[in-house]
Each structure stands twice: as C-alpha cells, then as structure tokens.
Design an enzyme around this catalytic site. Structure first.
Site, PDB file in Angstrom:
ATOM      1  N   SER A  53       0.384 -15.424  34.852  1.00  0.00           N
ATOM      2  CA  SER A  53      -0.758 -16.040  34.267  1.00  0.00           C
ATOM      3  C   SER A  53      -2.010 -15.342  34.644  1.00  0.00           C
ATOM      4  CB  SER A  53      -0.692 -17.536  34.541  1.00  0.00           C
ATOM      5  OG  SER A  53      -0.155 -17.042  36.096  1.00  0.00           O
ATOM      6  N   LYS A 121       9.375 -11.231  40.395  1.00  0.00           N
ATOM      7  CA  LYS A 121      10.147 -13.147  40.062  1.00  0.00           C
ATOM      8  C   LYS A 121       9.734 -11.959  38.515  1.00  0.00           C
ATOM      9  CE  LYS A 121       6.822 -16.562  38.831  1.00  0.00           C
ATOM     10  NZ  LYS A 121       6.743 -16.904  37.302  1.00  0.00           N
ATOM     11  N   GLU A 190      10.043 -24.924  36.427  1.00  0.00           N
ATOM     12  CA  GLU A 190       8.501 -24.842  35.606  1.00  0.00           C
ATOM     13  C   GLU A 190       9.207 -25.809  34.333  1.00  0.00           C
ATOM     14  OE1 GLU A 190       6.250 -21.789  34.845  1.00  0.00           O
ATOM     15  OE2 GLU A 190       4.735 -22.483  33.046  1.00  0.00           O
TER      16      GLU A 190
HETATM   17  O1  KIV Z   1       2.937 -16.849  35.899  1.00  0.00           O
HETATM   18  C1  KIV Z   1       2.451 -17.564  36.503  1.00  0.00           C
HETATM   19  O2  KIV Z   1       1.854 -18.286  36.861  1.00  0.00           O
HETATM   20  C2  KIV Z   1       3.659 -18.837  37.288  1.00  0.00           C
HETATM   21  C3  KIV Z   1       4.063 -20.142  37.966  1.00  0.00           C
HETATM   22  C4  KIV Z   1       3.159 -20.942  36.816  1.00  0.00           C
HETATM   23  C5  KIV Z   1       5.153 -20.489  38.676  1.00  0.00           C
HETATM   24  O3  KIV Z   1       5.224 -18.137  36.563  1.00  0.00           O
END
Ligand code: KIV
Length: 272
Positions: A53, A121, A190
């Site tokens: 993000s 992740k 999500e």
């Molecule tokens: O990139 C991010 O901020 C995310 C969250 C919304 C879980 O993957």
C-alpha cells in the site's frame, strides 16, 4: 481460555501463535518509513506490515501494482532500523513472485538479506502454494493474504467485498487451509463477510488478521495513514480514524506560512 496479555519483549511468529491460543488479539499496522515506524513500535503494536500500500500512500499511485521490489526494500530497511519490539512483515510486490517458486524464493531472500525484516507476505491461495512451501523451506516465515487481494484488482474490477457468494466463500475456506498446510504462519483476510471470517478463523490453528473482516478474527490491521486521518478521501466502512492529522498538519502549515509572511517567525529568541 486465558485472555491475560503476556508481555512480549520481542514479537515473533511463535508469539502470534501463542496469542491465538490464549485468545489475545493481535494488533497490526502498516508503516513505510523510519520515523513513523519508530512511533508505531513504541505505541506497542505487535506486527508492522511494510505493505505494498506504500504504492498508494507514499507514491500516490492508484493501485499497488507499480511498486517495485527495490522500492519495497528501501521502505522495509528504513522501518527495520526503527523497530525494537514488533514483528516486521514485508509485502512481496506484484511481479516479484507470481512467475514461479524460484522467483518467489529469490525475491524473499533479497527482502530478508537487504532489509533485516522478519518475514514476507504474498497474495493468493492455492495458486501460490508451491511458492509458499519453497520460501518456508528456506527458513523464511510467510504470511498469506486472501479475500480482496489488491494486486488482482484488474481481475476483480472493483474494491467491493469478496466471497459473498457460496462458491467464492468455499474456495476461500479451502485456500486458507491450503496456505496453512503449506506453512504460512498467519493469513490476512481482507474485506470479506464477518461470518465467513469467523468460520475461517475457527478452522485454522494459525492466526487470521482481518481488515474489513469483522471482529471474529485473531487480529486486526489498518493502513497507518488511514487510521491517523491523513487521507480524508478514503472512508470505507471498516476504517476507524483515531486522529484527524490532515486537519492538524494543514493547520500547522498555514500557521507557519502566516508567521513567515508576517515576519513573526523567527523571533529574537529563535535567532542566534
Ligand atoms: O499493503 C497493505 O497495506 C496490506 C494491508 C491492507 C493488509 O496488504
């Protein structure tokens, strides 16, 4: 089940498993830079996500797709330098793992070696299972991400709630079990219905971390800039704002501009 909060000096993937077993909720926020990551860590957060993000929040892109592995590594190494206690999870950006398990492993190794982060992740279910296994077998903890996976936004077409229909909900439940079997230590859920997130969380021994997934998950995550109220254009139902920083910052800047223009700043006391 005990709900007593244990004092973790350093949060690890094992602490998170223990929190789930003890019924203690896990608090996770994003961070992308040294200064804010340090404040978030001192505030007592359990997990800091260096999320892709950053593509939206830090770089102003419309989606998470443009951010590169090198840019994620820059953000993550700044965050890691500030953090004493939290577990740092770093997003594998779009294009750095979808090709094949070797590409996924090589990108993860770069993140671990060049940032000092503690885990990675990635988004997706059974399609990324082989990659998860390969990364985990190299000793790197992996967090999964199901439901609304923003790297697939052009396939979804919209940012609305996922898995409202039975068929997609069934696939999501199977994907969650597959990610757990592949060795993920936790899964982000999500923007899915709360009742589905509850069923998935109860079916897993690893923790689930929700964003727009209701209260019956093992932890919650929000984007830091959203919960601090730095971005007033973004108001999804799941977002709780804890500050109105956009107003405070704009107010402070306009006071400063006024003081400079009126020659009030600097005063004699502020001069040498
Ligand atoms: O990139 C991010 O901020 C995310 C969250 C919304 C879980 O993957």
């Amino acid at each position: 089940m005990s709900t007593a909060k244990k004092n973790y000096k350093k949060v690890t993937t094992h602490s998170l498993a223990e929190m789930k077993r003890n019924g203690e909720k896990i608090a996770m926020l994003t961070a992308y830079d040294f200064t804010l990551a340090g404040l978030v860590d001192k505030g007592g957060i359990d997990v800091i996500l260096v999320g892709d993000s950053a593509s939206n929040v830090m770089a102003g892109h419309e989606t998470t797709l443009p951010i590169t592995l090198n840019q994620m590594i820059d953000h993550a190494s700044s965050v890691v330098r500030a953090v004493d206690r939290a577990l740092v999870v770093v997003d594998l950006p779009f294009g750095s793992y979808q090709g094949n398990p070797t590409e996924a492993l090589n990108s993860s190794i770069r993140i671990m070696k060049e940032t000092g982060g503690h885990s990675v992740k990635l988004e997706g279910g059974r399609t990324v299972m082989d990659s998860v296994t390969r990364i985990v077998n190299a000793g790197i903890p992996v967090m999964g991400h199901l439901g609304l996976t923003p790297q697939s936004i052009y396939q979804f077409g919209t940012y609305t709630v996922r898995a409202k229909e039975d068929e997609e909900a069934k696939r999501l439940k199977e994907d969650a079990l597959a990610l757990q079997a592949a060795g993920c230590f936790a899964i982000v859920l999500e923007k899915i219905p709360a009742h589905l997130a509850k069923v998935v969380s109860e079916s897993l021994h690893i923790p689930t971390i929700g964003i727009g997934a209701g209260p019956d998950v093992d932890g919650q995550v929000l984007v830091l800039h959203d919960m601090l109220g730095m971005n007033t254009d973004f108001s999804p139902r799941f977002l709780r704002r804890y500050l109105n920083l956009s107003e405070s910052i704009q107010g402070a800047v306009s006071s400063y501009v006024g003081d400079v223009k009126s020659k009030d700043f600097p005063s004699e006391d502020e001069s040498y």
